[in-house]
Structure formats: structure tokens, C-alpha cells
Design an enzyme around this catalytic site. Sequence first.
Site, PDB file in Angstrom:
ATOM      1  CB  ILE A   1      21.585 -14.497  -8.068  1.00 40.06           C
ATOM      2  CG1 ILE A   1      22.190 -15.854  -7.703  1.00 40.06           C
ATOM      3  CG2 ILE A   1      21.692 -14.202  -9.546  1.00 40.06           C
ATOM      4  CD1 ILE A   1      21.372 -17.026  -8.198  1.00 40.06           C
TER       5      ILE A   1
ATOM      6  N   GLY B   1      17.190 -11.195  -7.335  1.00 36.57           N
ATOM      7  CA  GLY B   1      16.921 -12.113  -6.232  1.00 36.57           C
ATOM      8  C   GLY B   1      16.464 -11.425  -4.973  1.00 36.57           C
TER       9      GLY B   1
ATOM     10  CG  ASP C   1      13.331 -13.851  -7.028  1.00 40.96           C
ATOM     11  OD1 ASP C   1      12.253 -13.946  -7.646  1.00 40.96           O
ATOM     12  OD2 ASP C   1      14.438 -13.861  -7.586  1.00 40.96           O
TER      13      ASP C   1
ATOM     14  CD  GLU D   1      15.327 -11.994 -11.592  1.00 42.49           C
ATOM     15  OE1 GLU D   1      15.468 -12.397 -10.416  1.00 42.49           O
ATOM     16  OE2 GLU D   1      14.680 -10.967 -11.893  1.00 42.49           O
TER      17      GLU D   1
ATOM     18  CG  ASP E   1      15.034 -19.351 -11.767  1.00 38.95           C
ATOM     19  OD1 ASP E   1      15.444 -18.521 -10.925  1.00 38.95           O
ATOM     20  OD2 ASP E   1      15.796 -20.081 -12.433  1.00 38.95           O
TER      21      ASP E   1
END
Length: 276
Positions: free
Chosen positions: A70, A126, A129, A149, A157
Amino acid sequence: MEENYKSLKIKQKSPDSRVFYLFIDRPSRGNSLSRDFFTEFPAALSSLDQNPEAGVIILSGVGNHFCTGIDLQLLNSLSQETRAADTGRTGEKLRREIKFLQRAVTAIEECRKPVIAAVHGACLGGGVDIITACDVRYSTENAFFSVKEVDLAITADLGSLQRLPGIVGFGNAMELALTARRFSGLEAKDLGLVTRVFSTKEALEKGVAEIAEGIAAKSPLAVTGTKRVLIQSRDLRLDQGLDYVATWNSGVLLSDDLTEAISAQHQKRKPLYAKL
């Protein structure tokens, strides 16, 4: 595809191919995930899902990396923009923002068409993810991964903590998430995170294209059904999963695709299926 995106690019390399490429396209920023990405990515997947010409989607990154996670500017803006007069309202607004980001990743699973991740370079935070939501994952040998993270003082998350244990096992997922250590494509293969590794980016592109073309040549009803039943059955008991697939097949099993598959077997030829 005529859509213009700020963070993505869609490409069909051959007009006769049912394989479409969806590229994360921010190479100058290591394909980090911007606010635009989280708006555009589910829209692009929906567009491909509804496109009858598309049978399989290959997800990759432009430039040297798949995705470096991210964008830190987005994290900073979330921190600033969600602050409200009291902690309750701040928390409620932040929760809505997190759910918005989560939906972009979950859109991969909601897409009817198979999404194959082709990973080279970095796949961090991310990026992990995203690939854990993909249906199949491949990488180069020297690709590198990290559930990053905790190094940013964040509990992951967007799905890694929920999806990764089912892919690599609970113990491995716990170790990777707590240490945030970097691991290679070869270790990712040993862990089961990727199905196969390729020696170079060029070999990855060629190999994944061949696999995708093979899937795209199969019955689209069978491919769509297989993806949906596997995802649904992941969180069901065995008897519930069997009931789900019985209900699914009661609606689509008796199709022209089944007739064509049987006919092709008898005639010793490749089947030709209608688009979906």
C-alpha cells in the site's frame, strides 16, 4: 478494452485469445497501491467479468515489481482524514475506510473468471493480500515476498491473515506475519503459496500464458462453477459443500457444454464452447 485507468492497464495480447491481462501500472512507485487502485481495481474486474470475450485473467505488474504494498501516502491520508471530534466517530469512519479497501481485494474472489497471479520482483504487504485472493499463483524464482504490515505498526487487514493460513498452513502463516521476513519465490513454492516457479520473467510470462490459454479453452460453465464451489466450500462443512455443489449442478450441469464435451470426446477433436 477502452477504459482508461490511472493505476491499471488491461491488455488482450491476441484478438483470438480469451486470456486478458490486468496490470498494476505504477512502475515509478513500485506498483504501490494508491487510492485510485482501490476504486479502479474492482471496476476493472467487473468489466472483465461481464466481457464474454474474457475467459481467464492474468494479474501482473508493469516494470520491476508485482506490488510493493500500500502507498504510504494513502496510509498517511487515512490517518489524517479519518480523525474526528471524538474517538468513537474516528473509529467508525476508519472502519468504513478499511471495509472499502477490503472490498477491492475481495472482488477477485467475486469475479466469475479465474484470476491468475504472475509475480515477479517484490510482492509485499498489500501485494500478498491480493495474491492470496487469486485463484492460482505463479512466480519467478527470485521474486520476493513479505507479509510486511507489522513493520509498519499495522495488523494486516486486507485478507492475508484470513486467506494465507488456508494456503500455507496456520503455523507458517503465523511465522510469516509476525516476523515480516522476506522469502523467495523458491520458498513460496515450498510453502505452497505459489504452485510453480519460473527461472526468468520471460519464462513466467510464457508459462502462465500457456496455462491460462488451456483453462480458457475449457467449458466456461465448468470453470466458473469450479471456482465458485471451491470458494464457497472453503468455509462449509463437507455435507454443506456437497449440498451446495448439488444445487449448483442441478442448475447448470445439463448444458450445451456437456453435449459438446461428450461429442468432442467421441469424435476425438477439441471441444468448442460458447462464450459466457
